[in-house]
Write a protein that holds these residues in place. Structure first.
Motif, PDB file in Angstrom:
ATOM      1  N   GLN A 203       0.785  -1.404  -0.112  1.00  0.00           N
ATOM      2  CA  GLN A 203      -0.153  -0.346  -0.052  1.00  0.00           C
ATOM      3  C   GLN A 203       1.057   1.195  -0.005  1.00  0.00           C
ATOM      4  OE1 GLN A 203      -2.197   0.440   3.743  1.00  0.00           O
ATOM      5  NE2 GLN A 203      -0.539  -0.665   4.438  1.00  0.00           N
ATOM      6  N   LYS A 214      -3.941   3.212   0.448  1.00  0.00           N
ATOM      7  CA  LYS A 214      -4.584   2.910  -1.230  1.00  0.00           C
ATOM      8  C   LYS A 214      -3.843   2.270  -1.519  1.00  0.00           C
ATOM      9  CE  LYS A 214      -6.183   7.324  -3.180  1.00  0.00           C
ATOM     10  NZ  LYS A 214      -6.628   7.604  -4.594  1.00  0.00           N
ATOM     11  N   ASP A 257      -3.548   2.586 -10.993  1.00  0.00           N
ATOM     12  CA  ASP A 257      -4.214   1.040 -10.620  1.00  0.00           C
ATOM     13  C   ASP A 257      -4.924   1.305  -9.535  1.00  0.00           C
ATOM     14  OD1 ASP A 257      -4.909   1.188 -13.512  1.00  0.00           O
ATOM     15  OD2 ASP A 257      -3.065  -0.635 -13.290  1.00  0.00           O
ATOM     16  N   LYS A 259      -6.033   1.557  -5.092  1.00  0.00           N
ATOM     17  CA  LYS A 259      -7.770   1.083  -5.385  1.00  0.00           C
ATOM     18  C   LYS A 259      -7.788   1.761  -4.032  1.00  0.00           C
ATOM     19  CE  LYS A 259      -8.836  -3.168  -7.859  1.00  0.00           C
ATOM     20  NZ  LYS A 259      -9.698  -4.392  -7.690  1.00  0.00           N
ATOM     21  N   THR A 260      -8.688   2.441  -3.310  1.00  0.00           N
ATOM     22  CA  THR A 260      -9.007   2.675  -1.721  1.00  0.00           C
ATOM     23  C   THR A 260      -9.721   1.730  -1.206  1.00  0.00           C
ATOM     24  OG1 THR A 260      -9.236   5.762  -2.569  1.00  0.00           O
ATOM     25  CG2 THR A 260      -9.528   4.574  -0.643  1.00  0.00           C
ATOM     26  N   GLN A 261      -8.977   1.995   0.065  1.00  0.00           N
ATOM     27  CA  GLN A 261      -9.608   0.937   0.425  1.00  0.00           C
ATOM     28  C   GLN A 261     -10.984   0.801   1.039  1.00  0.00           C
ATOM     29  OE1 GLN A 261      -7.199  -0.565   3.933  1.00  0.00           O
ATOM     30  NE2 GLN A 261      -5.736   0.038   3.146  1.00  0.00           N
ATOM     31  N   ASP A 262     -12.309   0.037   1.438  1.00  0.00           N
ATOM     32  CA  ASP A 262     -13.744   0.355   1.858  1.00  0.00           C
ATOM     33  C   ASP A 262     -13.106   0.342   3.402  1.00  0.00           C
ATOM     34  OD1 ASP A 262     -16.431   0.905   2.246  1.00  0.00           O
ATOM     35  OD2 ASP A 262     -16.653  -1.581   1.181  1.00  0.00           O
TER      36      ASP A 262
END
Length: 413
Positions: A203, A214, A257, A259-262
């Motif tokens: 990350q 991210k 690419d 991704k943001t953590q949920d």
């Protein structure tokens, strides 16, 4: 590093001749040449292969502390030594370890020893007494700036003024499938919760919170059979080493690419305390105690209480080499050396375990020379070694014979 369009934009005052030759191929180790004519009709050629190769070279400042970080540094070193590698330089920030002789003395940690064995420059990590505020960021006249800060099990939070020192970014390796198990004990929690799979995440460093950056890359790993903390640590460290090399080599693509953590899927993995390792015979199944032993026994053993016979004295005792006992009803009855066994238990030692056994009741099992202790659901926890505080560790056989244990009657509290 500019592309063709960026280059022309940067020199917009130039007049480019019609017959200029241009080769512009972006990529590692490829060639780019411009023949450009200024207003003064003075021409020059920018052959950028050499400068591009230099720009592509990566300088890494690695932050680590423990055995989990070592395979990651090994992977980066191996990549650095590969012909054609982008990695030009690796420097290491790592702690000193206290020696067994004196807490005041310190020796090189395994991570520092690895770095020195490959002639990497090392810098001290923050001292526990002085803290992060008293720490000075590494300085080296030959390195104006590092491209990446790679942080693996470092133990300190890097604030934004440190992260922004890296020209390309700060990245971290975390041994879970984030956002699951944020925190300092993801391996322990995965084992204790009997997860069927786990994984590792690379990350971006978040300037405000641990493990909230991210996601650049992830790899899911099937949980091996009966993993211990050390065995799972080694498995995920090797996988993490592969991932961190991939991210460093393909950072622009991975960052694009990312991704943001949920936030709705975030779970915490806090450390398991010594207090949490006190056995609860009335509440825990044997399987939970055995998993806790595999998950956290390297740090804190499972403990119980032992009442000295014919005395009001109660001592704390640590339990080692724990295992799950198969159902005693399935064990065959056998005869050997004139000793009659029922389910593997000697008749003269006392009763064999039953579903109604009081929780914490101790049964001695001669064939395996171990104690079998009744847990909350009637399951049995096997114990092969024990240790009173301040005493030497003893085998279950020696404990049974030396402490007047009555099989089927004596109990742990």
């Amino acid at each position: 590093m500019f592309g063709c369009t960026g280059y022309r934009r940067a020199i917009s005052t130039m007049l480019i001749s019609a017959d200029w030759k241009r080769t512009c191929v972006l990529g590692v180790g490829q060639h780019r040449q411009f023949n450009v004519l200024f207003n003064s009709t003075r021409s020059f050629t920018v052959s950028s292969r050499q400068s591009e190769d230099k720009d592509d070279k990566i300088k890494v400042l690695f932050f680590g502390s423990d055995s989990f970080s070592v395979p990651h540094l090994e992977a980066l070193i191996q990549e650095k030594n590969r012909p054609g590698s982008k990695i030009e330089r690796i420097d290491v920030v790592s702690p000193k370890e206290r020696t067994k002789k004196s807490k005041r003395d310190a020796e090189d940690s395994p991570l520092t020893l690895l770095a020195k064995s490959h002639n990497l420059k090392t810098f001290p990590s923050p001292d526990r007494r002085g803290g992060f505020d008293a720490w000075t960021f590494p300085q080296d006249p030959s390195v104006p700036a590092w491209d990446f800060g790679v942080v693996v099990s470092f133990g300190w939070f890097l604030p934004n003024d440190v992260i922004t020192r890296f020209t390309r970014g700060g990245i971290n390796v975390h041994p879970s499938l984030l956002p699951k198990y944020r925190g300092s004990a993801p391996l322990q929690r995965a084992i204790l919760n009997d997860d069927k799979s786990t994984g590792v995440t690379v990350q971006l460093l978040d300037p405000n919170e641990f493990d909230a950056g991210k996601i650049l890359a992830q790899a899911e790993v099937a949980m091996p059979e009966n993993p211990t903390y050390r065995s799972l640590e080694a498995l995920l460290a090797n996988k993490g080493g592969e991932l961190v090399v991939d991210v460093v080599n393909n950072f622009d693509e991975r960052k694009r690419d990312a991704k943001t953590q949920d936030p709705d899927k975030v779970t915490k993995a806090n450390k398991i305390s010594r207090e949490a390792c006190k056995m609860q015979w009335d509440a825990w199944k044997a399987s939970r105690a055995e998993r806790l032993h595999r998950a956290n026994g390297f740090r804190y053993p499972i403990t119980a209480s032992w009442s000295i016979p014919d005395s009001d004295k109660v001592l704390s005792i640590s339990l080692f080499d724990l295992f799950l006992v198969p159902n005693a009803a399935d064990a065959p009855t056998s005869t050997g050396n004139s000793k009659h066994f029922k389910g593997g238990y000697a008749v003269e030692d006392g009763d064999a375990p039953t579903d109604g056994s009081a929780h914490g009741t101790i049964y001695y099992h001669r064939p395996s020379e171990s104690l079998h202790v009744s847990c909350s659901d009637g399951s049995l926890l096997g114990v092969k070694a024990l240790q009173f505080e301040g005493k030497k560790r003893v085998s279950a056989k020696d404990f049974f014979n030396g402490y007047h244990v009555k099989s089927g009657i004596s109990r742990f509290e």
